[in-house]
Design an enzyme around this catalytic site. Structure first.
Site, mmCIF file in Angstrom:
data_model
loop_
_atom_site.group_PDB
_atom_site.id
_atom_site.type_symbol
_atom_site.label_atom_id
_atom_site.label_comp_id
_atom_site.label_asym_id
_atom_site.label_seq_id
_atom_site.Cartn_x
_atom_site.Cartn_y
_atom_site.Cartn_z
ATOM 1 N N GLU A 353 27.129 33.761 49.754
ATOM 2 C CA GLU A 353 28.444 34.143 50.350
ATOM 3 C C GLU A 353 27.536 34.606 51.614
ATOM 4 O O GLU A 353 27.064 35.061 51.716
ATOM 5 C CB GLU A 353 29.033 35.252 50.180
ATOM 6 C CG GLU A 353 29.787 34.762 48.936
ATOM 7 C CD GLU A 353 30.364 36.303 48.542
ATOM 8 O OE1 GLU A 353 30.239 38.186 49.288
ATOM 9 O OE2 GLU A 353 30.539 36.444 46.977
ATOM 10 N N HIS A 438 29.165 44.126 41.603
ATOM 11 C CA HIS A 438 30.301 43.372 40.587
ATOM 12 C C HIS A 438 30.055 43.362 39.271
ATOM 13 O O HIS A 438 29.376 43.101 38.916
ATOM 14 C CB HIS A 438 29.664 41.793 40.935
ATOM 15 C CG HIS A 438 30.458 41.437 42.207
ATOM 16 N ND1 HIS A 438 29.656 40.031 42.558
ATOM 17 C CD2 HIS A 438 31.130 41.687 43.387
ATOM 18 C CE1 HIS A 438 30.273 39.263 43.562
ATOM 19 N NE2 HIS A 438 31.554 40.852 44.083
ATOM 20 N N ASN A 476 31.806 35.996 42.199
ATOM 21 C CA ASN A 476 32.506 36.845 42.413
ATOM 22 C C ASN A 476 33.570 37.017 41.188
ATOM 23 O O ASN A 476 34.270 35.780 40.807
ATOM 24 C CB ASN A 476 33.414 36.295 44.061
ATOM 25 C CG ASN A 476 32.748 36.330 45.159
ATOM 26 O OD1 ASN A 476 32.285 34.839 45.260
ATOM 27 N ND2 ASN A 476 32.054 37.045 46.041
HETATM 28 P P1 FAD Z 1 38.720 47.729 38.165
HETATM 29 O O1 FAD Z 1 39.425 47.045 39.780
HETATM 30 O O2 FAD Z 1 37.378 48.830 38.834
HETATM 31 O O3 FAD Z 1 39.655 48.819 38.042
HETATM 32 C C1 FAD Z 1 40.061 49.840 37.417
HETATM 33 C C2 FAD Z 1 40.129 51.029 37.879
HETATM 34 O O4 FAD Z 1 40.219 52.496 36.932
HETATM 35 C C3 FAD Z 1 40.023 52.224 39.101
HETATM 36 O O5 FAD Z 1 40.448 51.936 40.072
HETATM 37 C C4 FAD Z 1 39.019 53.001 39.061
HETATM 38 O O6 FAD Z 1 39.044 54.195 39.623
HETATM 39 C C5 FAD Z 1 39.969 53.901 37.352
HETATM 40 N N1 FAD Z 1 39.476 54.330 36.387
HETATM 41 C C6 FAD Z 1 38.270 54.259 36.214
HETATM 42 N N2 FAD Z 1 37.787 54.973 34.999
HETATM 43 C C7 FAD Z 1 38.951 56.304 35.108
HETATM 44 C C8 FAD Z 1 39.261 57.416 33.701
HETATM 45 N N3 FAD Z 1 38.457 58.029 33.595
HETATM 46 N N4 FAD Z 1 41.221 57.237 34.642
HETATM 47 C C9 FAD Z 1 41.412 56.592 34.852
HETATM 48 N N5 FAD Z 1 41.443 55.498 35.890
HETATM 49 C C10 FAD Z 1 40.412 55.281 35.675
HETATM 50 N N6 FAD Z 1 35.416 40.779 43.943
HETATM 51 C C11 FAD Z 1 35.838 39.081 43.514
HETATM 52 O O7 FAD Z 1 35.818 37.974 42.881
HETATM 53 N N7 FAD Z 1 35.166 38.721 44.479
HETATM 54 C C12 FAD Z 1 35.256 40.091 45.907
HETATM 55 O O8 FAD Z 1 34.917 39.444 47.223
HETATM 56 C C13 FAD Z 1 34.866 41.104 46.049
HETATM 57 N N8 FAD Z 1 33.968 41.679 46.520
HETATM 58 C C14 FAD Z 1 33.876 42.716 45.919
HETATM 59 C C15 FAD Z 1 33.610 43.874 46.955
HETATM 60 C C16 FAD Z 1 33.042 45.498 47.432
HETATM 61 C C17 FAD Z 1 32.881 46.568 48.020
HETATM 62 C C18 FAD Z 1 33.495 46.160 45.744
HETATM 63 C C19 FAD Z 1 33.365 47.511 44.772
HETATM 64 C C20 FAD Z 1 33.926 44.987 44.625
HETATM 65 C C21 FAD Z 1 34.166 43.262 44.968
HETATM 66 N N9 FAD Z 1 34.455 42.766 44.392
HETATM 67 C C22 FAD Z 1 34.629 41.709 44.371
HETATM 68 C C23 FAD Z 1 34.408 43.217 42.651
HETATM 69 C C24 FAD Z 1 35.656 43.415 42.087
HETATM 70 O O9 FAD Z 1 36.784 44.406 43.118
HETATM 71 C C25 FAD Z 1 35.673 44.073 40.661
HETATM 72 O O10 FAD Z 1 35.282 42.868 39.763
HETATM 73 C C26 FAD Z 1 37.028 43.739 40.212
HETATM 74 O O11 FAD Z 1 37.340 45.413 40.650
HETATM 75 C C27 FAD Z 1 37.142 44.607 38.844
HETATM 76 O O12 FAD Z 1 38.228 44.731 38.055
HETATM 77 P P2 FAD Z 1 38.058 45.390 36.519
HETATM 78 O O13 FAD Z 1 40.072 45.479 36.535
HETATM 79 O O14 FAD Z 1 37.793 45.243 35.317
HETATM 80 O O15 FAD Z 1 38.572 46.663 37.385
#
Ligand code: FAD
Length: 497
Positions: A353, A438, A476
């Site tokens: 990117e 990621h 991503n």
């Molecule tokens: P998450 O979105 O991580 O959600 C998990 C949630 O569970 C969180 O809110 C957390 O607080 C909560 N949680 C964890 N443990 C517990 C617990 N024990 N009890 C209660 N709650 C809990 N991806 C892209 O595709 N494009 C991008 O441009 C991109 N940019 C990024 C930039 C940054 C700075 C970051 C950090 C990530 C980026 N990503 C991007 C990655 C993307 O955000 C993640 O892959 C995605 O959010 C993961 O989704 P998920 O549903 O697996 O978990």
């Protein structure tokens, strides 16, 4: 309230959790979501919900007393600063060999990420999830996810004219002069809002450098899409600042879920238990893996598959900067939302990117986040004496990623007569090889779970987030996490409810 009984409990409010909650609610199931981070629905004294990347304050980091910026040096000087300890939005979670950045709050990673919403090339999909029917994914679930997330692409004419994407145009020129395919990358940012930002008719967000610690306006985070729709069903409740610590079998095939209520300094102020018929692990790759590994090792869920803990990867993330000639400025005005990339996946194993460096001043730097085909996979384990989950990733495992990224940037540097920046990650350090944005895997689909995310030894327990994906998505990850969750929850609703 403690002692309550719920049909479906979802741990986490990121992509996997938001999809599960919406679709269950639409199917008539009452859902309770538990989120360890804050609600992020109330402005601070400055009138803003989130703080700016350039001025990190108490809202920036999850329970740290000093910022830990991914790009932590500038001109060779450290730029991190002291902050009050608070349940801020970005967690820089440190394991032995890697810092894993994650969003904390209602909306999970959607609160802090760049919004880049990329559907992998179909030819690469089988390498990601070979047990999943690709026809169904590309005909039904990827389109459903893209629609639900509100994905769009920048207007190419505006890209060509706005000062805020000069850095993108420089990235395109250098890619094309070295014969690399240049691609526009779709995003969930509201592109019309961004144009209005430039016109000065609305408050600036992406164009004011908002990204890493949250966007106050233009980004369509899950709060504005899936979670808003879920709330509108009237069947979904959310408990922010509650962290799940245990999920244990209870009578009648149900599960007892234990959680700690946190204050904004991170102290536990209450412990609660809820009984649930079904529990969806959606705490993210790291959060879900940590819970499952601990619950298996401590004998709470001893019959979880031995595959739980395995298959974790960093999506091959590695960052670098290039120093441009004085006649090739990248612009003091930079949109914080990336919109383009360089695709050398097939030939060199890297998708880079063109990333912003929204410092507000001219830096003559081109900055890149590369996603690479790194083959290394790490495993989580329970350290009983330290009472915590560890990850055995080694920093040296980034070398294949560096080599793959170099297939792009060595060639561009040779063509342009330029060099790498050495002042962005330390004193004379080229590669940002200490982190990932990621995290993926830890409870991989069709290995730790069945082919739909069921933890089969425990009927009623499911994994529905990035933990299902075996360490890499070639692009991503969040569109793939969302699409896979759409596929799995549809099957689970049709078959198990
Ligand atoms: P998450 O979105 O991580 O959600 C998990 C949630 O569970 C969180 O809110 C957390 O607080 C909560 N949680 C964890 N443990 C517990 C617990 N024990 N009890 C209660 N709650 C809990 N991806 C892209 O595709 N494009 C991008 O441009 C991109 N940019 C990024 C930039 C940054 C700075 C970051 C950090 C990530 C980026 N990503 C991007 C990655 C993307 O955000 C993640 O892959 C995605 O959010 C993961 O989704 P998920 O549903 O697996 O978990």
């Amino acid at each position: 309230a403690s002692g309550a009984q719920v049909p479906a409990l979802v741990i986490g409010t990121g992509y996997g959790g938001a999809v599960a909650a919406l679709r269950l609610a639409q199917a008539g199931v009452d859902v309770h979501m538990i989120e360890m981070g804050m609600a992020w629905d109330t402005p601070g004294t400055d009138g803003k919900i989130f703080c700016n990347t350039r001025e990190p304050d108490y809202r920036s980091y999850w329970l740290r007393t000093r910022t830990k910026a991914p790009l932590n040096y500038f001109l060779g000087f450290p730029i991190d600063r002291d902050i009050p300890r608070h349940t801020g939005v970005l967690d820089a979670e440190e394991f032995g060999g890697i810092t894993v950045y994650q969003g904390r709050g209602v909306g999970g990673g959607s609160l802090v990420n760049g919004g880049m919403a990329v559907t992998p090339k179909r030819a690469n999909f089988a390498s990601v999830l070979p047990s999943v029917n690709a026809n169904e994914m590309y005909d039904v679930y990827y389109p459903r996810a893209n629609a639900g997330l509100g994905v769009g692409t920048i207007d190419p004419a505006w890209f060509d004219s706005t000062a805020y994407y000069q850095y993108g145009r420089v990235g395109r020129k250098h890619a094309q002069r070295s014969n690399f395919p240049f691609v526009f990358v779709p995003d969930v940012y509201d592109w019309d809002y961004m144009k209005a930002e430039e016109a000065g008719t609305v408050p600036k967000s992406a164009l004011a450098g908002e990204i890493l610690y949250g966007n106050n306006h233009g980004k369509k985070s899950l709060q504005k899409t899936y979670l808003a729709q879920a709330k509108a069903t009237g069947r979904v409740t959310v408990s922010p600042l509650h962290r799940v610590t245990s999920v244990a079998p209870a009578s009648g095939g149900r599960y007892t879920v234990t959680m700690e209520q946190l204050d904004t300094s991170g102290n536990t102020i209450a412990t609660k238990t809820v009984t649930a018929d079904r529990v969806f692990f959606a705490a993210g790759s790291v959060g879900t893996s940590k819970l499952l590994v601990k619950l298996k090792a401590t004998g709470v869920l001893p019959n979880l598959s031995g595959e739980v803990s395995k298959g974790w990867g960093d999506n091959g993330n590695v960052m670098c900067g290039r120093a441009n000639h004085l006649w090739d400025p990248t612009g003091s005005l930079q949109s914080a939302i990336p919109c383009c990339g360089i695709d050398n996946w097939a030939a060199g194993g890297a998708f880079a990117e063109v990333a912003p460096l929204p410092t507000g001043i001219e830096t003559w730097a081109s900055f890149y986040l590369s996603i690479t085909n790194n083959p290394h996979r790490a495993q989580f384990s329970w350290n009983a004496s330290a009472n915590k989950v560890e990850l055995n990733w080694q920093t040296a495992w980034k070398q294949p990623s560096i080599d793959m990224a170099k297939t792009i940037f060595d060639r561009i540097n040779a063509k342009e007569g330029t060099i790498y920046r050495t002042d962005l990650f330390g004193v004379y350090k080229i590669w940002g090889d200490h982190l990932t944005y990621h995290p993926l895997g830890g409870a991989v689909l069709n290995r730790a779970t069945d082919n739909y995310g069921r933890l089969t030894a425990y009927p009623g327990l499911y994994v529905i987030d990035g933990a299902l994906i075996p360490g890499n998505t070639t692009v991503n990850p969040f569109v793939t996490i969302t699409a896979l969750a759409e596929r799995n929850i549809e099957h689970i609703i049709a078959t198990d409810l």
